[in-house]
Design an enzyme around this catalytic site. Sequence first.
Site, short mmCIF file in Angstrom:
data_model
loop_
_atom_site.label_atom_id
_atom_site.label_comp_id
_atom_site.label_asym_id
_atom_site.label_seq_id
_atom_site.Cartn_x
_atom_site.Cartn_y
_atom_site.Cartn_z
N TYR A 152 0.80 -1.22 0.00
CA TYR A 152 0.00 0.00 0.00
C TYR A 152 0.84 1.27 0.00
O TYR A 152 0.30 2.36 -0.15
CB TYR A 152 -0.90 0.03 1.25
CG TYR A 152 -2.28 -0.47 0.98
CD1 TYR A 152 -2.51 -1.81 0.72
CD2 TYR A 152 -3.38 0.39 0.97
CE1 TYR A 152 -3.78 -2.28 0.49
CE2 TYR A 152 -4.64 -0.08 0.73
CZ TYR A 152 -4.84 -1.41 0.49
OH TYR A 152 -6.11 -1.87 0.25
N LYS A 219 2.22 -14.10 5.79
CA LYS A 219 2.50 -15.07 4.72
C LYS A 219 4.02 -15.25 4.69
O LYS A 219 4.67 -15.15 3.64
CB LYS A 219 1.93 -14.50 3.40
CG LYS A 219 1.92 -15.44 2.25
CD LYS A 219 0.86 -16.51 2.34
CE LYS A 219 1.02 -17.49 1.20
NZ LYS A 219 0.41 -18.79 1.43
N ASP A 273 -3.41 -17.67 4.46
CA ASP A 273 -4.42 -18.47 3.77
C ASP A 273 -5.13 -19.40 4.74
O ASP A 273 -6.35 -19.61 4.68
CB ASP A 273 -3.83 -19.25 2.58
CG ASP A 273 -2.45 -19.79 2.85
OD1 ASP A 273 -1.77 -19.25 3.73
OD2 ASP A 273 -2.04 -20.75 2.19
N ASP A 297 -6.47 -5.88 4.66
CA ASP A 297 -7.48 -5.34 3.76
C ASP A 297 -8.44 -6.46 3.35
O ASP A 297 -9.66 -6.34 3.47
CB ASP A 297 -6.75 -4.78 2.53
CG ASP A 297 -7.69 -4.08 1.58
OD1 ASP A 297 -8.74 -3.61 2.03
OD2 ASP A 297 -7.37 -4.00 0.38
#
Length: 407
Positions: A152, A219, A273, A297
């Site tokens: 971002y 992640k 995930d 987000d």
Amino acid sequence: MQLPAKMTMGSDGRLRVPDRPIIPFIEGDGIGPDIWRAAVLVLDAAVAKAFGGKRAISWLPLAVGEAAAAAGGEVLPESALEAIREHRVAIKGPLTTPVGKGMRSINVAIRQRLDLYACVRPVRYMPSVPSPMKHPEGIDMVVFRENTEDLYAGIEWPAGSAEAGKLETFLREQMGVSLPSGAGIGIKPISRDNTRRLVARAIAYALDHRLPSVTLMHKGNIMKFTEGAFRTWGYEVAAEKFADRTITEAEVTRSHGGRAPEDKVVIKDRIADMLFQQVLLRPEDYHVIATPNLNGDYLSDALAAQVGGLGMAPGANIGDTCAVFEATHGSAPKYAGLDKVNPGSLILSGAMMLDHIGWQEAAELVRRALQATIVQKTVTYDLARQIPGAREVSCSVFARAVVANME
Ligand code: NAD
């Protein structure tokens, strides 16, 4: 009653709130004016009722976005940012992002310019709200999303540009990286300082609200030096700043037979995930989630859908010196001026704001009255089409029904 006055911050970092605090607001674009009118009606009524008329908010309008452009100014005037800094707390409706020109996003610019580094999104199921889940009642979480860095940060160059070409040559020749030729390139910065302050805020929240766990979402199995580092620094700040009040999940398993001591917040981590699966399958295991910007987000919008959609999801952007509370959806231009959409998101963001300034009685009144209105099946179109037997009402009638439920 006192004259309107500014809130100030004491040396302990706590807000000092007069009986008539001046709070700036940005109506916003598109549906912004409709939902703002509804929200202010509800918030003013709750404050008046909760404090018997002894307290009231003195609202200060700020022109930002299309309203500012229409008056011939910048879409994000410096004076508006200064007013928010000066008054410590503000609330805003959605602002339209111009596509393909100008500022990347006024919303992102506000967060970055004011260093509002934590995007806080509570996600709690309200009985009677339609949900795609069989057991949505297990969902009661608060997401702390890092707001200032990650992809971002907007550090990217288009495919075929001179800048992307330069970077490609540098990466290939100086860093020995192989990458497809002529690609668009973006950079993902995640820093220790920004991670630590975000995770520290999330842990402090869990401690203040006596919540059992904080989960670091990342992640890091793939992006080891950005998302993996987020995990490392998250555990690090927990051990350094909150050693006596936190315990890691690994330690709970190793030394406590899998049962966490009641006086400690458990710090755990989950790969992104897998956490998406877990919030569907075992939501009751998650309480506070701290995450880098992009994961946060996705996760906060997915969670919002699990408990009734974006029309009902409140949010806040909080920094060390000021905070901006906002509807989490966009400006839905096709519904602008129709008095049709659900003002729930902005109303509940207003309740978060009342909590933030220490006016919990009024915040609770807002939440209870909104809940009662939905239980009565008096709802706007978005919920009406999912609730059999609902009475569909306009945005303004919904707000008046909420106020009536405060009696
Ligand atoms: P959006 O959230 O504005 O609308 C998508 C759809 O969601 C709408 O068409 C509507 O069907 C539904 N919806 C949204 N809010 C609702 C409400 N309160 N009640 C009932 N239904 C509602 O998303 P978008 O169309 O992708 O974005 C429109 C503009 O808003 C864009 O310019 C975007 O950049 C901007 N935006 C701003 C913010 C913000 O101010 N924080 C957030 C997201 C998008």
